[in-house]
Design a protein around this motif. Structure first.
Motif, PDB file in Angstrom:
ATOM      1  N   ILE A 244       0.835  -1.206   0.000  1.00 38.97           N
ATOM      2  CA  ILE A 244       0.000   0.000   0.000  1.00 38.97           C
ATOM      3  C   ILE A 244       0.868   1.254   0.000  1.00 38.97           C
ATOM      4  CG2 ILE A 244      -1.714   1.298   1.314  1.00 38.97           C
ATOM      5  CD1 ILE A 244      -2.774  -1.411   2.327  1.00 38.97           C
ATOM      6  N   LEU A 245       1.969   1.219   0.735  1.00 39.23           N
ATOM      7  CA  LEU A 245       2.867   2.375   0.770  1.00 39.23           C
ATOM      8  C   LEU A 245       3.460   2.634  -0.609  1.00 39.23           C
ATOM      9  CD1 LEU A 245       4.255   4.472   2.644  1.00 39.23           C
ATOM     10  CD2 LEU A 245       6.123   2.844   2.891  1.00 39.23           C
ATOM     11  N   LEU A 246       3.882   1.591  -1.290  1.00 39.63           N
ATOM     12  CA  LEU A 246       4.450   1.755  -2.625  1.00 39.63           C
ATOM     13  C   LEU A 246       3.433   2.338  -3.597  1.00 39.63           C
ATOM     14  CD1 LEU A 246       6.635  -1.418  -3.238  1.00 39.63           C
ATOM     15  CD2 LEU A 246       7.406   0.940  -3.116  1.00 39.63           C
ATOM     16  N   GLU A 247       2.189   1.870  -3.519  1.00 39.74           N
ATOM     17  CA  GLU A 247       1.187   2.407  -4.422  1.00 39.74           C
ATOM     18  C   GLU A 247       0.927   3.885  -4.140  1.00 39.74           C
ATOM     19  OE1 GLU A 247      -3.328   1.470  -5.961  1.00 39.74           O
ATOM     20  OE2 GLU A 247      -2.878   2.005  -3.906  1.00 39.74           O
ATOM     21  N   ALA A 248       0.894   4.255  -2.867  1.00 39.63           N
ATOM     22  CA  ALA A 248       0.687   5.666  -2.534  1.00 39.63           C
ATOM     23  C   ALA A 248       1.808   6.533  -3.111  1.00 39.63           C
ATOM     24  CB  ALA A 248       0.611   5.834  -1.017  1.00 39.63           C
ATOM     25  N   VAL A 299       9.528  -5.801  -4.442  1.00 38.72           N
ATOM     26  CA  VAL A 299      10.023  -6.104  -5.795  1.00 38.72           C
ATOM     27  C   VAL A 299       8.881  -6.076  -6.808  1.00 38.72           C
ATOM     28  CG1 VAL A 299      11.064  -7.881  -7.231  1.00 38.72           C
ATOM     29  CG2 VAL A 299      11.994  -7.421  -4.960  1.00 38.72           C
ATOM     30  N   LEU A 300       7.776  -6.754  -6.490  1.00 38.21           N
ATOM     31  CA  LEU A 300       6.652  -6.789  -7.420  1.00 38.21           C
ATOM     32  C   LEU A 300       6.025  -5.406  -7.587  1.00 38.21           C
ATOM     33  CD1 LEU A 300       4.895 -10.120  -6.378  1.00 38.21           C
ATOM     34  CD2 LEU A 300       6.462  -9.732  -8.276  1.00 38.21           C
ATOM     35  N   GLY A 301       5.995  -4.630  -6.500  1.00 39.14           N
ATOM     36  CA  GLY A 301       5.421  -3.293  -6.573  1.00 39.14           C
ATOM     37  C   GLY A 301       6.197  -2.367  -7.478  1.00 39.14           C
ATOM     38  N   THR A 302       7.512  -2.458  -7.441  1.00 30.13           N
ATOM     39  CA  THR A 302       8.315  -1.603  -8.310  1.00 30.13           C
ATOM     40  C   THR A 302       8.089  -1.936  -9.781  1.00 30.13           C
ATOM     41  OG1 THR A 302      10.191  -3.124  -8.046  1.00 30.13           O
ATOM     42  CG2 THR A 302      10.110  -1.222  -6.585  1.00 30.13           C
ATOM     43  N   MET A 303       7.672  -3.172 -10.053  1.00 30.91           N
ATOM     44  CA  MET A 303       7.380  -3.560 -11.436  1.00 30.91           C
ATOM     45  C   MET A 303       5.941  -3.264 -11.826  1.00 30.91           C
ATOM     46  SD  MET A 303       9.467  -7.159 -11.886  1.00 30.91           S
ATOM     47  CE  MET A 303       8.545  -8.019 -10.605  1.00 30.91           C
ATOM     48  N   ALA A 304       5.016  -3.342 -10.880  1.00 32.40           N
ATOM     49  CA  ALA A 304       3.586  -3.221 -11.199  1.00 32.40           C
ATOM     50  C   ALA A 304       3.096  -1.778 -11.182  1.00 32.40           C
ATOM     51  CB  ALA A 304       2.760  -4.050 -10.215  1.00 32.40           C
ATOM     52  N   ASP A 429      -3.667  -5.032 -14.068  1.00 33.37           N
ATOM     53  CA  ASP A 429      -4.803  -4.104 -14.039  1.00 33.37           C
ATOM     54  C   ASP A 429      -4.563  -3.059 -12.953  1.00 33.37           C
ATOM     55  OD1 ASP A 429      -7.206  -2.798 -14.010  1.00 33.37           O
ATOM     56  OD2 ASP A 429      -8.395  -4.509 -13.340  1.00 33.37           O
ATOM     57  N   PRO A 430      -4.533  -1.767 -13.295  1.00 36.46           N
ATOM     58  CA  PRO A 430      -4.299  -0.741 -12.259  1.00 36.46           C
ATOM     59  C   PRO A 430      -5.293  -0.808 -11.108  1.00 36.46           C
ATOM     60  CG  PRO A 430      -4.130   0.225 -14.447  1.00 36.46           C
ATOM     61  CD  PRO A 430      -4.639  -1.182 -14.640  1.00 36.46           C
ATOM     62  N   ALA A 431      -6.523  -1.275 -11.375  1.00 39.32           N
ATOM     63  CA  ALA A 431      -7.518  -1.363 -10.315  1.00 39.32           C
ATOM     64  C   ALA A 431      -7.213  -2.482  -9.329  1.00 39.32           C
ATOM     65  CB  ALA A 431      -8.911  -1.577 -10.916  1.00 39.32           C
ATOM     66  N   SER A 432      -6.388  -3.445  -9.725  1.00 36.78           N
ATOM     67  CA  SER A 432      -6.118  -4.607  -8.890  1.00 36.78           C
ATOM     68  C   SER A 432      -4.663  -4.750  -8.498  1.00 36.78           C
ATOM     69  CB  SER A 432      -6.554  -5.892  -9.630  1.00 36.78           C
ATOM     70  OG  SER A 432      -7.931  -5.890  -9.883  1.00 36.78           O
ATOM     71  N   ALA A 433      -3.788  -3.884  -9.005  1.00 39.55           N
ATOM     72  CA  ALA A 433      -2.352  -4.087  -8.838  1.00 39.55           C
ATOM     73  C   ALA A 433      -1.940  -4.172  -7.376  1.00 39.55           C
ATOM     74  CB  ALA A 433      -1.584  -2.975  -9.553  1.00 39.55           C
ATOM     75  N   VAL A 434      -2.406  -3.249  -6.554  1.00 39.03           N
ATOM     76  CA  VAL A 434      -1.960  -3.236  -5.161  1.00 39.03           C
ATOM     77  C   VAL A 434      -2.457  -4.468  -4.412  1.00 39.03           C
ATOM     78  CG1 VAL A 434      -3.914  -1.856  -4.313  1.00 39.03           C
ATOM     79  CG2 VAL A 434      -1.745  -1.825  -3.074  1.00 39.03           C
TER      80      VAL A 434
END
Length: 495
Positions: A244-248, A299-304, A429-434
């Motif tokens: 959640i922090l990465l997405e923010a 790791v996955l967040g930096t890619m997604a 999908d941006p709606a589901s990535a996090v």
């Protein structure tokens, strides 16, 4: 021309206008996008989502619900909720948002597992050859395949309960905005239990539910029966917080400054208190699992997440510095246990050797779902001390294979792997990535800690895992649903 419901235009036959033939061509509908549902269905699923979140709040309180009485209470509650949900759908004449067919493989596997556990409890002794049902080490030929059919029936009820909970959570998670908000709610719930654990340890005399502890003194347990189960619960929160922090951070240009700072403060505060409680449990593998899950999310967040770029590495550096500060402040008990690692785990290694030997004596049938605590004592021999009683295998993998055999016992692992693949598809999908990134990290948490512990078998943790799997897997179906007339974007920021 004719006009259909919801404002869409349908083709009409050519009509005459001033002697000329004019063909009215409808505007094509978008190829993809969120599907609208009636407000009544939206309200129904909102109520169900609140009930699920309430379950995640209540289940950890009575010792992580690690007692058969609580299993039955929650099974009754979840079964009643599912039954009521079905009745309301019938009254509305509406299908479920995600039918069983979309999870056909997982449903077939779960039903096969439940059927096998049911067969284990049947009195088939007279119908099976002696060579199949006899247990040579114990010198018995039981009337049922399960050596503890009562416990097997309880496990069967648990499997059905997990299936119903997954189904309900998947329905509400079809709305990806709701799934994302539930994810944030789960993070806050885990942070609150972390506060309870720290306060009970440091301010309330190291108590458990207000009573003096008999075991695990000096370690944070909150309301759980042991520190390792609480550590798994906290490791999940650490993983969710990282995603959640990465997405923010990735959405920093889309959010007003005040809202961005508020989101970062909330999530960072949750991560800090969860991290402090995690190291205060003194759970070595629980801490490793938490770090592994958070690293996976990182790791996955930096890619997604688009736009994360170099900021992701800055976030990683800040998280690392915070972790070191937390360990230095709260983690001396953890450091001490790491130093004593070789002597502490010697008996567990011996137990696992005996469990493997027992598994290969009956590799295809197992000794009965839920039977480990009853049956393993008969296999226990030196170098294990006769004074110690092993009620758990301290490895969920070994417990599954001991109780249900190598084939049936592997079914839950296959189901989780299939749901993980569905979840991974949703990361695009941006709606589901996090949600997808967080769910994959949580799968890593349970995969690691289940190697040498039974935390996944604690009811509260199993519920948490089931709900998060449903949130993630629903995103891989590409069926984002929003209420009609709501006007919400599917990628609305979490806070």
């Amino acid at each position: 021309m004719s006009v259909a419901a919801k404002g869409s235009v349908t083709p009409a036959p050519p009509i005459a206008q001033d002697g000329a033939r004019v063909r009215m061509v409808p505007r094509p509908a978008p190829a993809s996008g969120p599907r609208l549902v009636p407000p009544t269905m939206h309200r129904l699923n909102t109520v169900v989502s609140v009930a699920i979140v309430a379950l995640l709040v209540l289940a950890p309180i009575p010792l992580g619900s690690n007692r058969p009485a609580f299993w039955m209470i929650w099974s009754t509650a979840i079964g009643g909720l599912a039954f009521t949900y079905g009745l309301v759908l019938l009254r509305l004449r509406a299908p479920p948002r995600l039918g069983l067919a979309v999870f056909a493989s997982e449903v077939a596997l779960l039903l096969s597992l439940c059927a096998y556990v049911a067969v284990q409890t049947l009195p088939l002794g007279g119908l099976l050859p002696q060579v199949i049902r006899r247990v040579e080490t114990l010198g018995i030929s039981p009337a049922t395949l399960s050596l503890d059919p009562g416990s097997s029936r309880l496990v069967l009820i648990q499997f059905v309960t997990f299936g119903l909970l997954f189904f309900l959570a998947a329905q509400v998670a079809a709305n990806r905005l709701r799934a994302r908000r539930m994810l944030l709610g789960i993070l806050v719930i885990i942070a609150l239990f972390a506060v309870v654990g720290l306060v009970s340890l440091t301010q309330l005399g190291d108590t458990l539910l207000g009573f003096e502890k008999q075991i695990y003194r000096g370690y944070a347990t909150a309301t759980f029966i042991n520190r390792n189960s609480f550590a798994t619960f906290l490791a999940v929160g650490l993983t969710l917080g990282t995603a959640i922090l990465l997405e923010a951070v990735a959405l920093r240009r889309e959010l007003p400054l005040g809202r961005l700072l508020g989101t970062l403060a909330l999530v960072a505060g949750c991560i800090a208190v969860i991290g402090a409680a995690l190291v205060s449990t003194g759970s070595r593998l629980g801490t490793v699992a938490g770090v592994g899950g958070a690293a996976t999310a990182l790791v996955l967040g930096t890619m997604a997440f688009r736009g994360i770029g170099r900021v992701g590495f800055i976030v990683a550096f800040v998280l690392l510095g915070t972790a070191l500060a937390v360990v230095g402040t709260f983690g001396m008990s953890l450091v001490e246990r790491l130093v004593l690692l070789p002597t502490v785990d010697e008996s567990r290694v011996d137990a696992h050797r005996l469990i493997w030997a027992a598994i290969f004596e009956r590799p295809w049938l197992g000794y009965g779902a839920g039977s480990f605590a009853t049956v393993f004592q008969a296999f226990q021999r030196p170098p294990l001390s006769a004074e110690s009683v092993w009620n758990n295998s301290h490895s969920t993998y070994l417990a599954l294979w001991f109780e249900m055999g190598l084939v049936a016992g592997s079914i839950p692992l296959v189901v989780i792997a299939l749901l993980g693949l569905r979840t991974a598809r949703g990361a695009r999908d941006p709606a589901s990535a996090v949600v997808s990134v967080a769910t994959l990290g949580v799968i890593v948490v349970f995969a690691i800690h289940s190697l040498l512990d039974f935390s996944a078998e604690i009811e509260a943790n199993a519920f948490l895992f089931t709900v998060i799997l449903a949130l993630g897997a629903a995103g891989g179906l590409g069926r984002n649903i929003v209420p009609a007339g709501h006007g919400l974007r599917p990628h609305t920021p979490l806070t």
